[in-house]
Design a protein around this motif. Structure first.
Motif, PDB file in Angstrom:
ATOM      1  N   GLU A  81      -8.588   9.683   0.670  1.00 22.47           N
ATOM      2  CA  GLU A  81      -9.149  10.706   1.545  1.00 22.47           C
ATOM      3  C   GLU A  81      -9.100  10.277   3.014  1.00 22.47           C
ATOM      4  OE1 GLU A  81     -11.184  14.143   0.943  1.00 22.47           O
ATOM      5  OE2 GLU A  81      -9.130  13.726   0.312  1.00 22.47           O
ATOM      6  N   ILE A  82      -9.385   9.002   3.255  1.00 22.44           N
ATOM      7  CA  ILE A  82      -9.299   8.482   4.623  1.00 22.44           C
ATOM      8  C   ILE A  82      -7.876   8.630   5.147  1.00 22.44           C
ATOM      9  CG2 ILE A  82      -9.325   6.319   5.943  1.00 22.44           C
ATOM     10  CD1 ILE A  82     -11.822   5.531   4.295  1.00 22.44           C
ATOM     11  N   ARG A  83      -6.911   8.282   4.321  1.00 21.98           N
ATOM     12  CA  ARG A  83      -5.512   8.412   4.743  1.00 21.98           C
ATOM     13  C   ARG A  83      -5.144   9.876   4.987  1.00 21.98           C
ATOM     14  NH1 ARG A  83      -1.750   8.852   7.013  1.00 21.98           N
ATOM     15  NH2 ARG A  83       0.309   7.864   6.855  1.00 21.98           N
ATOM     16  N   ARG A  84      -5.694  10.775   4.176  1.00 21.96           N
ATOM     17  CA  ARG A  84      -5.374  12.204   4.320  1.00 21.96           C
ATOM     18  C   ARG A  84      -5.865  12.766   5.657  1.00 21.96           C
ATOM     19  NH1 ARG A  84      -8.068  16.829   3.910  1.00 21.96           N
ATOM     20  NH2 ARG A  84      -9.986  15.846   3.149  1.00 21.96           N
ATOM     21  N   VAL A  85      -7.073  12.390   6.076  1.00 22.92           N
ATOM     22  CA  VAL A  85      -7.640  12.996   7.282  1.00 22.92           C
ATOM     23  C   VAL A  85      -7.202  12.274   8.555  1.00 22.92           C
ATOM     24  CG1 VAL A  85      -9.642  13.819   5.981  1.00 22.92           C
ATOM     25  CG2 VAL A  85      -9.797  11.644   7.226  1.00 22.92           C
ATOM     26  N   LEU A  86      -6.594  11.087   8.414  1.00 22.46           N
ATOM     27  CA  LEU A  86      -6.189  10.288   9.571  1.00 22.46           C
ATOM     28  C   LEU A  86      -4.866  10.801  10.142  1.00 22.46           C
ATOM     29  CD1 LEU A  86      -7.112   7.618  11.067  1.00 22.46           C
ATOM     30  CD2 LEU A  86      -5.451   6.443   9.602  1.00 22.46           C
ATOM     31  N   VAL A  87      -4.787  10.859  11.465  1.00 24.07           N
ATOM     32  CA  VAL A  87      -3.525  11.253  12.090  1.00 24.07           C
ATOM     33  C   VAL A  87      -2.498  10.136  11.901  1.00 24.07           C
ATOM     34  CG1 VAL A  87      -4.682  12.661  13.846  1.00 24.07           C
ATOM     35  CG2 VAL A  87      -4.127  10.263  14.333  1.00 24.07           C
ATOM     36  N   PRO A  88      -1.205  10.456  11.900  1.00 23.59           N
ATOM     37  CA  PRO A  88      -0.185   9.401  11.849  1.00 23.59           C
ATOM     38  C   PRO A  88      -0.388   8.417  13.006  1.00 23.59           C
ATOM     39  CG  PRO A  88       0.809  11.543  11.466  1.00 23.59           C
ATOM     40  CD  PRO A  88      -0.613  11.803  11.875  1.00 23.59           C
ATOM     41  N   GLY A  89      -0.420   7.139  12.685  1.00 29.29           N
ATOM     42  CA  GLY A  89      -0.645   6.120  13.706  1.00 29.29           C
ATOM     43  C   GLY A  89      -2.103   5.880  14.025  1.00 29.29           C
ATOM     44  N   GLY A  90      -3.010   6.599  13.347  1.00 23.94           N
ATOM     45  CA  GLY A  90      -4.442   6.409  13.578  1.00 23.94           C
ATOM     46  C   GLY A  90      -4.940   5.072  13.055  1.00 23.94           C
ATOM     47  N   THR A  91      -6.194   4.756  13.369  1.00 26.76           N
ATOM     48  CA  THR A  91      -6.762   3.445  13.059  1.00 26.76           C
ATOM     49  C   THR A  91      -7.912   3.560  12.078  1.00 26.76           C
ATOM     50  OG1 THR A  91      -6.175   2.624  15.262  1.00 26.76           O
ATOM     51  CG2 THR A  91      -7.842   1.381  14.047  1.00 26.76           C
ATOM     52  N   VAL A  92      -7.976   2.615  11.164  1.00 23.00           N
ATOM     53  CA  VAL A  92      -9.087   2.490  10.219  1.00 23.00           C
ATOM     54  C   VAL A  92      -9.716   1.114  10.422  1.00 23.00           C
ATOM     55  CG1 VAL A  92      -9.787   2.462   7.799  1.00 23.00           C
ATOM     56  CG2 VAL A  92      -7.923   3.962   8.546  1.00 23.00           C
ATOM     57  N   ALA A  93     -11.031   1.071  10.600  1.00 19.30           N
ATOM     58  CA  ALA A  93     -11.750  -0.197  10.756  1.00 19.30           C
ATOM     59  C   ALA A  93     -12.875  -0.247   9.735  1.00 19.30           C
ATOM     60  CB  ALA A  93     -12.304  -0.334  12.171  1.00 19.30           C
ATOM     61  N   LEU A  94     -12.858  -1.285   8.899  1.00 21.72           N
ATOM     62  CA  LEU A  94     -13.790  -1.394   7.783  1.00 21.72           C
ATOM     63  C   LEU A  94     -14.577  -2.689   7.867  1.00 21.72           C
ATOM     64  CD1 LEU A  94     -11.227  -0.434   4.984  1.00 21.72           C
ATOM     65  CD2 LEU A  94     -12.789   1.126   6.181  1.00 21.72           C
ATOM     66  N   LEU A  95     -15.862  -2.612   7.542  1.00 17.90           N
ATOM     67  CA  LEU A  95     -16.713  -3.792   7.479  1.00 17.90           C
ATOM     68  C   LEU A  95     -17.367  -3.828   6.106  1.00 17.90           C
ATOM     69  CD1 LEU A  95     -17.735  -6.100   9.374  1.00 17.90           C
ATOM     70  CD2 LEU A  95     -19.763  -4.715   9.765  1.00 17.90           C
ATOM     71  N   VAL A  96     -17.175  -4.946   5.376  1.00 16.38           N
ATOM     72  CA  VAL A  96     -17.733  -5.094   4.035  1.00 16.38           C
ATOM     73  C   VAL A  96     -18.323  -6.498   3.894  1.00 16.38           C
ATOM     74  CG1 VAL A  96     -16.146  -3.431   2.977  1.00 16.38           C
ATOM     75  CG2 VAL A  96     -15.515  -5.856   3.064  1.00 16.38           C
ATOM     76  N   PRO A  97     -19.215  -6.686   2.908  1.00 11.79           N
ATOM     77  CA  PRO A  97     -19.772  -8.024   2.696  1.00 11.79           C
ATOM     78  C   PRO A  97     -18.698  -9.005   2.255  1.00 11.79           C
ATOM     79  CG  PRO A  97     -21.025  -6.336   1.525  1.00 11.79           C
ATOM     80  CD  PRO A  97     -19.765  -5.691   1.984  1.00 11.79           C
ATOM     81  N   SER A  98     -18.924 -10.269   2.565  1.00 13.66           N
ATOM     82  CA  SER A  98     -18.018 -11.333   2.165  1.00 13.66           C
ATOM     83  C   SER A  98     -18.826 -12.471   1.547  1.00 13.66           C
ATOM     84  CB  SER A  98     -17.239 -11.845   3.380  1.00 13.66           C
ATOM     85  OG  SER A  98     -16.350 -12.883   3.023  1.00 13.66           O
ATOM     86  N   ILE A  99     -18.143 -13.360   0.870  1.00  9.34           N
ATOM     87  CA  ILE A  99     -18.801 -14.560   0.336  1.00  9.34           C
ATOM     88  C   ILE A  99     -18.759 -15.689   1.355  1.00  9.34           C
ATOM     89  CG2 ILE A  99     -18.713 -16.297  -1.490  1.00  9.34           C
ATOM     90  CD1 ILE A  99     -17.478 -14.191  -3.299  1.00  9.34           C
ATOM     91  N   TRP A 100     -17.690 -15.740   2.125  1.00 10.58           N
ATOM     92  CA  TRP A 100     -17.493 -16.761   3.152  1.00 10.58           C
ATOM     93  C   TRP A 100     -17.353 -16.079   4.507  1.00 10.58           C
ATOM     94  CZ3 TRP A 100     -18.385 -21.245   0.946  1.00 10.58           C
ATOM     95  CH2 TRP A 100     -18.057 -21.415  -0.397  1.00 10.58           C
ATOM     96  N   PRO A 101     -17.542 -16.771   5.620  1.00 14.50           N
ATOM     97  CA  PRO A 101     -17.927 -18.184   5.703  1.00 14.50           C
ATOM     98  C   PRO A 101     -19.446 -18.374   5.631  1.00 14.50           C
ATOM     99  CG  PRO A 101     -17.494 -17.329   7.881  1.00 14.50           C
ATOM    100  CD  PRO A 101     -17.205 -16.212   6.931  1.00 14.50           C
ATOM    101  N   VAL A 102     -19.837 -19.517   5.089  1.00 10.06           N
ATOM    102  CA  VAL A 102     -21.225 -19.949   5.107  1.00 10.06           C
ATOM    103  C   VAL A 102     -21.240 -21.415   5.529  1.00 10.06           C
ATOM    104  CG1 VAL A 102     -22.059 -18.310   3.380  1.00 10.06           C
ATOM    105  CG2 VAL A 102     -21.170 -20.525   2.649  1.00 10.06           C
TER     106      VAL A 102
END
Length: 254
Positions: free
Chosen positions: A129-150
């Motif tokens: 869905e994100i790809r569908r609504v994004l214009v060609p050449g548009g940007t996606v920025a995602l933030l998710v939990p990680s295990i590292w670094p600690v």
């Protein structure tokens, strides 16, 4: 596998009981070099942002950090988070599922999502869905939990907290670098940048201990277990002590 109904119900109750709790935690977990996790996420995106879609926006916590010419829309499945965003005069925001975005094809320049994508199941549908609504050449920025670094010192508070909760906080799925890279490729989104960073969450006072426990997803834990965890952190709270908030940032292009 789809997240269980029980997990979905838990997430619904969690955000109904504490809308805006993630923003409270992230504003407390400020890194001396890059600022809040929200600033770090947006620093990975070239300006101008243009027409922005914030997926799983919560209380639209990213919006105050956006600069320049921005046309914003936030979507979230939590009516309570959306109501809080509106009460804070942030928006527009609307209740919608990331797997069925209420937007036309190629209608946004930038898609952002902070700490929401790991809650969507199947995540492949959200990325499509994100790809569908994004214009060609548009940007996606995602933030998710990680295990590292600690850091080694993180065990000072992290281990007692995990023991008190009989395990760490939970997520319905773990989006590792390898898995998220494969998912983005399958969605025809080209990875431009990947970064990980540890944000410090100071636990100096009892209110910091309370915020730390309340901001975790802890399904299956009783009120007694949560109170025990908060009590453990409160006893250990002192200047210089902190919990780690390790995060993973992905930037991709359409």
């Amino acid at each position: 596998m789809r997240a269980s109904t029980a997990w979905a119900d838990y997430v619904h109750r969690f955000h109904a009981d504490a809308p805006g709790i993630t923003e409270q935690a992230f504003r407390h977990a400020t890194h001396p070099e890059v600022g809040t996790p929200y600033e770090w996420l947006l620093n990975g995106v070239d300006a101008p942002l243009g027409r922005v879609l914030d997926v799983a926006c919560g209380n639209a916590a990213l919006l105050p950090w956006m600069t320049g010419q921005v046309t914003y829309l936030g979507v979230d499945t939590s009516e309570d988070e959306v109501a809080r965003a509106r009460a804070q005069r942030r928006g527009p925001v609307t209740v919608a599922d990331a797997r069925a975005l209420p937007l036309a094809d190629s209608s946004v320049d930038t898609v952002v999502s902070s700490m929401g994508l790991m809650l969507v199941d199947p995540v492949e549908e959200a990325l499509a869905e994100i790809r569908r609504v994004l214009v060609p050449g548009g940007t996606v920025a995602l933030l998710v939990p990680s295990i590292w670094p600690v850091a080694l010192r993180d065990a000072q508070l992290g281990l007692p907290l995990a023991l008190a909760l009989r395990g760490p906080g939970s997520m319905p799925q773990q989006l590792t670098i390898g898995r998220l890279r494969r998912l983005l490729h399958a969605a025809r989104l080209n990875v431009a940048d990947v970064a990980r960073r540890r944000f410090p969450f100071p636990v100096y006072r009892p209110e910091h201990a309370s915020l730390a426990v309340r901001s975790l997803y802890t399904p299956g834990r009783s009120r007694h277990a949560l109170a025990r965890a908060q009590s453990v952190l409160t006893r250990l709270a002192a200047p210089g002590r902190e919990l780690p908030v390790p995060l993973l940032r992905f930037v991709a292009r359409g």
